[in-house]
Design an enzyme around this catalytic site. Structure first.
Site, PDB file in Angstrom:
ATOM      1  N   HIS A 122       0.868  -1.180   0.000  1.00  0.00           N
ATOM      2  CA  HIS A 122       0.000   0.000   0.000  1.00  0.00           C
ATOM      3  C   HIS A 122       0.910   1.238   0.000  1.00  0.00           C
ATOM      4  O   HIS A 122       2.013   1.187   0.568  1.00  0.00           O
ATOM      5  CB  HIS A 122      -0.839  -0.045   1.284  1.00  0.00           C
ATOM      6  CG  HIS A 122      -1.892   0.990   1.392  1.00  0.00           C
ATOM      7  ND1 HIS A 122      -1.638   2.270   1.817  1.00  0.00           N
ATOM      8  CD2 HIS A 122      -3.224   0.933   1.164  1.00  0.00           C
ATOM      9  CE1 HIS A 122      -2.772   2.951   1.837  1.00  0.00           C
ATOM     10  NE2 HIS A 122      -3.751   2.167   1.440  1.00  0.00           N
ATOM     11  N   ASP A 201       2.935  -4.835   7.773  1.00  0.00           N
ATOM     12  CA  ASP A 201       1.704  -4.058   7.638  1.00  0.00           C
ATOM     13  C   ASP A 201       0.542  -5.059   7.713  1.00  0.00           C
ATOM     14  O   ASP A 201       0.274  -5.773   6.749  1.00  0.00           O
ATOM     15  CB  ASP A 201       1.724  -3.317   6.295  1.00  0.00           C
ATOM     16  CG  ASP A 201       0.395  -2.620   6.013  1.00  0.00           C
ATOM     17  OD1 ASP A 201      -0.524  -2.734   6.840  1.00  0.00           O
ATOM     18  OD2 ASP A 201       0.289  -1.980   4.945  1.00  0.00           O
ATOM     19  N   GLN A 204      -4.664  -5.483   6.637  1.00  0.00           N
ATOM     20  CA  GLN A 204      -5.669  -6.359   6.011  1.00  0.00           C
ATOM     21  C   GLN A 204      -5.666  -7.753   6.640  1.00  0.00           C
ATOM     22  O   GLN A 204      -6.347  -8.642   6.148  1.00  0.00           O
ATOM     23  CB  GLN A 204      -5.415  -6.483   4.497  1.00  0.00           C
ATOM     24  CG  GLN A 204      -5.573  -5.194   3.725  1.00  0.00           C
ATOM     25  CD  GLN A 204      -7.008  -4.685   3.654  1.00  0.00           C
ATOM     26  OE1 GLN A 204      -7.960  -5.374   4.024  1.00  0.00           O
ATOM     27  NE2 GLN A 204      -7.186  -3.461   3.200  1.00  0.00           N
ATOM     28  N   LYS A 227     -10.868  -0.805   9.997  1.00  0.00           N
ATOM     29  CA  LYS A 227     -11.099  -1.950   9.098  1.00  0.00           C
ATOM     30  C   LYS A 227     -11.532  -3.177   9.886  1.00  0.00           C
ATOM     31  O   LYS A 227     -11.791  -4.229   9.318  1.00  0.00           O
ATOM     32  CB  LYS A 227      -9.823  -2.270   8.314  1.00  0.00           C
ATOM     33  CG  LYS A 227      -9.408  -1.188   7.319  1.00  0.00           C
ATOM     34  CD  LYS A 227      -8.195  -1.622   6.552  1.00  0.00           C
ATOM     35  CE  LYS A 227      -7.456  -0.477   5.917  1.00  0.00           C
ATOM     36  NZ  LYS A 227      -8.084   0.053   4.714  1.00  0.00           N
ATOM     37  N   CYS A 367      -4.556   2.529  -3.746  1.00  0.00           N
ATOM     38  CA  CYS A 367      -3.315   2.965  -3.087  1.00  0.00           C
ATOM     39  C   CYS A 367      -2.196   1.949  -3.296  1.00  0.00           C
ATOM     40  O   CYS A 367      -1.373   1.724  -2.394  1.00  0.00           O
ATOM     41  CB  CYS A 367      -3.517   3.201  -1.588  1.00  0.00           C
ATOM     42  SG  CYS A 367      -4.632   4.533  -1.245  1.00  0.00           S
TER      43      CYS A 367
HETATM   44  N1  PMP Z   1      -1.956  -0.976   4.466  1.00  0.00           N
HETATM   45  C1  PMP Z   1      -2.878  -1.695   3.809  1.00  0.00           C
HETATM   46  C2  PMP Z   1      -2.528  -3.061   3.315  1.00  0.00           C
HETATM   47  C3  PMP Z   1      -4.152  -1.159   3.596  1.00  0.00           C
HETATM   48  O1  PMP Z   1      -5.066  -1.859   2.933  1.00  0.00           O
HETATM   49  C4  PMP Z   1      -4.429   0.137   4.095  1.00  0.00           C
HETATM   50  C5  PMP Z   1      -5.802   0.769   3.884  1.00  0.00           C
HETATM   51  N2  PMP Z   1      -6.335   0.607   2.615  1.00  0.00           N
HETATM   52  C6  PMP Z   1      -3.430   0.820   4.768  1.00  0.00           C
HETATM   53  C7  PMP Z   1      -2.210   0.242   4.948  1.00  0.00           C
HETATM   54  C8  PMP Z   1      -3.642   2.201   5.309  1.00  0.00           C
HETATM   55  O2  PMP Z   1      -4.635   2.214   6.258  1.00  0.00           O
HETATM   56  P1  PMP Z   1      -5.180   3.607   6.826  1.00  0.00           P
HETATM   57  O3  PMP Z   1      -5.684   4.363   5.654  1.00  0.00           O
HETATM   58  O4  PMP Z   1      -6.255   3.205   7.775  1.00  0.00           O
HETATM   59  O5  PMP Z   1      -4.049   4.265   7.481  1.00  0.00           O
END
Ligand code: PMP
Length: 409
Positions: A122, A201, A204, A227, A367
């Site tokens: 991401h 990270d 997910q 999430k 993203c």
């Molecule tokens: N890492 C991953 C794998 C994600 O899917 C996301 C959110 N789409 C994020 C980081 C970032 O999360 P946040 O926008 O809640 O900071």
């Protein structure tokens, strides 16, 4: 016994039709819906014991402090942290990653050092390391996936050298759905290079399957509350105590200090030294309620339900000609995220037609633009599932996509 239909009753948003049609929410990878116990916990804080924490010597402030710290303990237990002090509350996974970037990477890394990330990251776990390489001359090496969207751990030797100070990767890709073999990767790297910091990270993963940070052997893990049924505005950084202890504060202000004199400040202990100012008290309490809710359901059950939905969706979507799914095909190797393209149809057109049927999906690069560029594809459409997803939701998706196909054929 897990039953998505029973679970759905706890979600007020699913009870109200929009323009006379039910809501088919298939965007949980972006953010999850919120169940009643989480909404109640937040409401309870605001209506019954609103007060700042750590300061007041009066009942409602003491209760707020206690519940905020209880939430920290709940999160620690949920991910099997050794000690609740290893949990730092942030705004989201992004802020947790920025905290690592500012307080660890910018302090510890310099020209000649190397950071390894993956092509499936991401942006929030990609841009900081890319910028670090521009600012500091730290090499940012990118571990690519194979055609199926899997990382090959045999490739690790190509990327990890004695100069690698940080290896970072996502636990589950928010596009490919790939579940990475964390334990194997960590073991392999730590065997030859014990001082390499491994940052996961888990944005997910934490909402979707059982996990145990101690078992992984990694050093730092980040995720978001929103999430996993929690409110927006609260996130988590987990790190081993010695790593947190050696990191300077990320922000200055109240609560992160023990003493302030005209020329000197004594910082607070971990984790408080990273929580400057009034935190998102209601957010942490709401996240605590989300953890309780998921624990009552059981994370094995949550994972099994998602596997079932993913398998069902794979079969259903494969009946649509011209639709191709990216990422591994085996539901055991992936989370409940399916990104796809439809030949000759722009994803924005897909989403717009689906919206007429209240089918909510996401389109774009999610993203993860470098990943799309790696596969040489434009934006994709993405459907993602959670505990309240039913086969009927997936049937609605399939029939709306069939409609899209007819409209644009
Ligand atoms: N890492 C991953 C794998 C994600 O899917 C996301 C959110 N789409 C994020 C980081 C970032 O999360 P946040 O926008 O809640 O900071």
């Amino acid at each position: 016994m897990f039953d998505a239909r029973t679970v759905r009753r706890d979600f007020p948003i699913l009870q109200k039709p929009i323009n006379g049609k039910p809501l088919i929410y298939l965007d949980s990878a972006a953010t999850s819906l919120k169940p009643r116990p989480v909404l109640d916990a937040i409401n309870d804080y605001y209506t019954r014991y609103t007060a700042n924490i750590n300061r007041g010597i009066y009942k409602i402030s003491e209760e707020a402090t206690e519940r905020y710290e209880q939430a920290r303990k709940k999160v620690a237990a949920f991910i099997h942290a050794k000690d609740a002090r290893e949990i730092v509350f942030t705004r989201n996974a992004t802020e947790s990653l920025n905290l690592v970037y500012y307080s660890w990477a910018k302090e510890q890394l310099s020209h000649g050092d190397e950071v390894v990330g993956t092509i499936m990251e991401h942006h929030s776990n990609f841009v900081p390391w890319q910028q670090l390489s521009k600012e500091r001359g730290v090499a940012f090496r990118i571990w690519n996936v194979d055609k199926r969207g899997l990382l090959d751990s045999h490739d690790l030797d190509k990327y990890i050298t004695r100069k690698t100070k940080l290896l970072t990767f996502t636990a589950v890709s928010n596009v490919l759905g790939t579940i990475n073999p964390i334990k194997n990767i960590v073991k392999k790297v730590k065997r030859v290079h014990p001082s390499c910091i491994i940052l996961i990270d888990a944005a997910q993963m934490v909402p979707h399957m059982p996990m145990n940070v101690q078992d992984w052997g990694a050093d730092v893990v980040v995720f978001s509350g929103h999430k996993m049924l929690g409110p927006t505005g609260i996130g988590v950084l987990w790190a081993k105590l010695d790593i947190l202890g050696n990191m300077p504060p990320y922000q200055y202000g109240g609560d992160m200090i023990k003493e302030v004199h005209v020329h000197e400040t004594v910082f607070n202990d971990v984790p408080h030294k990273f929580e400057a100012g009034t935190p998102d008290i209601a957010g942490a309490i709401g996240l605590g309620a989300a953890v309780d809710y998921l624990s009552r359901l059981g994370m094995e059950q949550v994972r099994n339900h998602e596997k079932e939905m993913t398998k069902y969706a794979f079969n259903a979507l494969s009946s649509i000609k011209g639709l191709s799914i990216i990422g591994p095909k085996d539901e055991k190797k992936r989370g409940g995220v399916i990104a796809f393209t439809m030949k000759g149809i722009h994803p924005h057109d897909i989403a717009q037609v689906l919206d007429e049927d209240n089918v909510c999906i996401r389109v774009g690069f999610h993203c993860a633009q470098p990943l799309h560029e790696f596969f040489n594809i434009g934006p994709t459409a993405r459907a993602s599932f959670y505990i309240y997803t039913t086969k009927e939701d997936i049937d609605s998706l399939t029939s709306s996509l069939t409609k899209v196909k007819k409209m644009f054929a």
